[in-house]
Design an enzyme around this catalytic site. Structure first.
Site, PDB file in Angstrom:
ATOM      1  N   TRP A  49      -7.911  -2.607  -1.553  1.00 57.91           N
ATOM      2  CA  TRP A  49      -8.657  -1.042  -2.329  1.00 57.91           C
ATOM      3  C   TRP A  49      -9.890  -1.730  -2.956  1.00 57.91           C
ATOM      4  O   TRP A  49     -10.555  -0.803  -3.935  1.00 57.91           O
ATOM      5  CB  TRP A  49      -7.942  -0.012  -2.878  1.00 57.91           C
ATOM      6  CG  TRP A  49      -7.478   0.496  -1.442  1.00 57.91           C
ATOM      7  CD1 TRP A  49      -6.132   0.531  -0.725  1.00 57.91           C
ATOM      8  CD2 TRP A  49      -7.503   1.884  -1.053  1.00 57.91           C
ATOM      9  NE1 TRP A  49      -5.565   1.730  -0.297  1.00 57.91           N
ATOM     10  CE2 TRP A  49      -6.354   2.863  -0.132  1.00 57.91           C
ATOM     11  CE3 TRP A  49      -8.790   3.033  -2.058  1.00 57.91           C
ATOM     12  CZ2 TRP A  49      -6.539   3.736   0.287  1.00 57.91           C
ATOM     13  CZ3 TRP A  49      -9.269   3.580  -1.046  1.00 57.91           C
ATOM     14  CH2 TRP A  49      -8.437   4.420   0.188  1.00 57.91           C
ATOM     15  N   ARG A 103      -8.241  12.621  10.283  1.00 58.66           N
ATOM     16  CA  ARG A 103      -9.483  13.502  10.443  1.00 58.66           C
ATOM     17  C   ARG A 103     -10.539  12.291  10.993  1.00 58.66           C
ATOM     18  O   ARG A 103     -11.631  12.285  11.271  1.00 58.66           O
ATOM     19  CB  ARG A 103     -10.656  13.628   8.800  1.00 58.66           C
ATOM     20  CG  ARG A 103     -11.105  13.004   8.254  1.00 58.66           C
ATOM     21  CD  ARG A 103     -11.353  13.451   6.927  1.00 58.66           C
ATOM     22  NE  ARG A 103     -11.483  11.758   6.018  1.00 58.66           N
ATOM     23  CZ  ARG A 103     -12.714  11.002   6.074  1.00 58.66           C
ATOM     24  NH1 ARG A 103     -13.691  10.877   7.477  1.00 58.66           N
ATOM     25  NH2 ARG A 103     -13.173  10.230   4.795  1.00 58.66           N
ATOM     26  N   ASP A 143     -10.705   4.058  11.887  1.00 61.25           N
ATOM     27  CA  ASP A 143     -10.859   2.535  12.490  1.00 61.25           C
ATOM     28  C   ASP A 143      -9.913   1.837  13.343  1.00 61.25           C
ATOM     29  O   ASP A 143      -9.400   2.044  12.507  1.00 61.25           O
ATOM     30  CB  ASP A 143     -11.511   2.128  11.238  1.00 61.25           C
ATOM     31  CG  ASP A 143     -11.411   0.688  11.302  1.00 61.25           C
ATOM     32  OD1 ASP A 143     -11.679   0.096  12.594  1.00 61.25           O
ATOM     33  OD2 ASP A 143     -12.351  -0.074  10.975  1.00 61.25           O
ATOM     34  N   TYR A 162      -5.137   9.389  -2.394  1.00 59.18           N
ATOM     35  CA  TYR A 162      -3.720   9.150  -1.811  1.00 59.18           C
ATOM     36  C   TYR A 162      -2.157   9.529  -2.828  1.00 59.18           C
ATOM     37  O   TYR A 162      -1.517  10.472  -2.427  1.00 59.18           O
ATOM     38  CB  TYR A 162      -3.321   8.555  -0.400  1.00 59.18           C
ATOM     39  CG  TYR A 162      -4.201   8.150   0.526  1.00 59.18           C
ATOM     40  CD1 TYR A 162      -4.511   9.197   1.310  1.00 59.18           C
ATOM     41  CD2 TYR A 162      -5.018   7.053   0.055  1.00 59.18           C
ATOM     42  CE1 TYR A 162      -5.275   8.646   2.921  1.00 59.18           C
ATOM     43  CE2 TYR A 162      -5.916   7.190   1.126  1.00 59.18           C
ATOM     44  CZ  TYR A 162      -6.057   8.296   1.916  1.00 59.18           C
ATOM     45  OH  TYR A 162      -7.232   7.994   3.651  1.00 59.18           O
ATOM     46  N   CYS A 199      -8.823   9.539   4.580  1.00 56.21           N
ATOM     47  CA  CYS A 199      -9.062   9.535   6.493  1.00 56.21           C
ATOM     48  C   CYS A 199      -7.360  10.198   6.656  1.00 56.21           C
ATOM     49  O   CYS A 199      -7.614  10.762   8.141  1.00 56.21           O
ATOM     50  CB  CYS A 199      -9.215   8.532   6.938  1.00 56.21           C
ATOM     51  SG  CYS A 199     -10.595   7.568   6.140  1.00 56.21           S
ATOM     52  N   GLU A 232       0.904  -0.931  -0.285  1.00 53.03           N
ATOM     53  CA  GLU A 232      -0.045   0.449  -0.027  1.00 53.03           C
ATOM     54  C   GLU A 232       1.300   0.990  -0.281  1.00 53.03           C
ATOM     55  O   GLU A 232       0.747   1.927  -0.747  1.00 53.03           O
ATOM     56  CB  GLU A 232      -1.082   0.447   1.383  1.00 53.03           C
ATOM     57  CG  GLU A 232      -1.776   1.373   1.230  1.00 53.03           C
ATOM     58  CD  GLU A 232      -2.896   1.312   2.488  1.00 53.03           C
ATOM     59  OE1 GLU A 232      -4.209   1.249   2.068  1.00 53.03           O
ATOM     60  OE2 GLU A 232      -2.639   0.992   3.851  1.00 53.03           O
TER      61      GLU A 232
END
Length: 266
Positions: free
Chosen positions: A81, A170, A173, A95, A150, A58
């Protein structure tokens, strides 16, 4: 890693139940934070197995600057993803694009900013700068993104020849996302420290809405019962960021407790 377990414990004890877009309620807490000293080991959780290969792939995908997941999905057989991509694998300017090709206009001319290259240049040439900022948030492009970022901004800071990183998120999880974010940005910090001649410092993380999905509670309570083990070591070949491959990341002495399954809330 005790700091992570402390975060879990705080949110379970003090969080407030909230609804959200996924349809699965969360237990949420405002403005949670923790730190990890990278000199003490690579903070890949040991109270459950975290898929290291997916974490690094990632990160490498973020560094590619693409608006699709074809390299990640088709070439690397990594599917983390897939749930957010369209039928052609596109995810929009999230991103990778924001990090490497942040769009802006100079007068009337469209341009792009490679934020990663920019901060590496600042670290090398102006290590006392307070402007080593990478932003993934672009209000004008949110409608084109498969998922609004996020982890919205990270900032590097050099103190006493150590490279530190602070990530502002922001929404986080705690069961699934935060362990990935912790491992991903710590690896990025170690890699950039290597190419700039610095030592890895502290990774600091602030999560504005830190939440636990209600269907993750039992699994996290199981983690709280487990004793953290010695953190592994991460060695990264010192080569230009754009030349890194998965084989350049060597994870040493990772001996976690067994995997705990958590369902992704999409």
């Amino acid at each position: 890693m005790k700091a992570y377990l402390d975060l879990v414990d705080r949110v379970l004890k003090n969080g407030i139940r909230k609804t959200n877009r996924t349809g699965i309620d969360t237990i949420s807490s405002f403005a949670e934070s923790y730190t990890a000293d990278l000199s003490e080991g690579y903070p890949l959780l040991t109270t459950k197995r975290v898929p290291f290969r997916s974490v690094i792939l990632e990160l490498l995908w973020y560094l590619r600057g693409e608006d699709h997941i074809r390299w990640l999905r088709d070439e690397q057989d990594c599917h983390i993803w897939d749930a957010w991509a369209d039928e052609n694998g596109h995810v929009g300017p999230i991103y990778p694009v924001m990090w490497r090709r942040f769009p802006y206009q100079d007068q009337s001319t469209p341009k792009e900013c490679d934020q990663i290259a920019r901060v590496i240049d600042l670290i090398k040439n102006e290590p006392d700068s307070r402007r080593m900022v990478v932003s993934a948030w672009h209000p004008g492009l949110l409608g084109e993104m498969a998922l609004p970022p996020c982890h919205v901004m990270f900032i590097f800071n050099v103190v006493d020849s150590r490279l530190n990183c602070h990530l502002t998120q922001r929404s986080g999880d705690i069961a699934l996302g935060i362990p990935f974010n912790l491992a991903c940005y710590s690896a990025l910090t170690i890699a950039i420290a290597g190419v700039t001649g610095l030592k890895p410092g502290v990774f600091a993380h602030t999560i504005v809405d830190a939440h636990i999905y209600t269907n993750h509670v039992d699994g996290l309570k199981e983690q709280l019962k487990r004793e953290p083990k010695t953190l592994p070591e991460l060695r990264i070949q010192q080569k230009p960021i754009d030349e890194l491959t998965f084989e350049d990341f060597e994870l040493i002495s990772y001996d976690p407790h067994p995997r705990i399954s958590f369902e992704v809330a999409v």
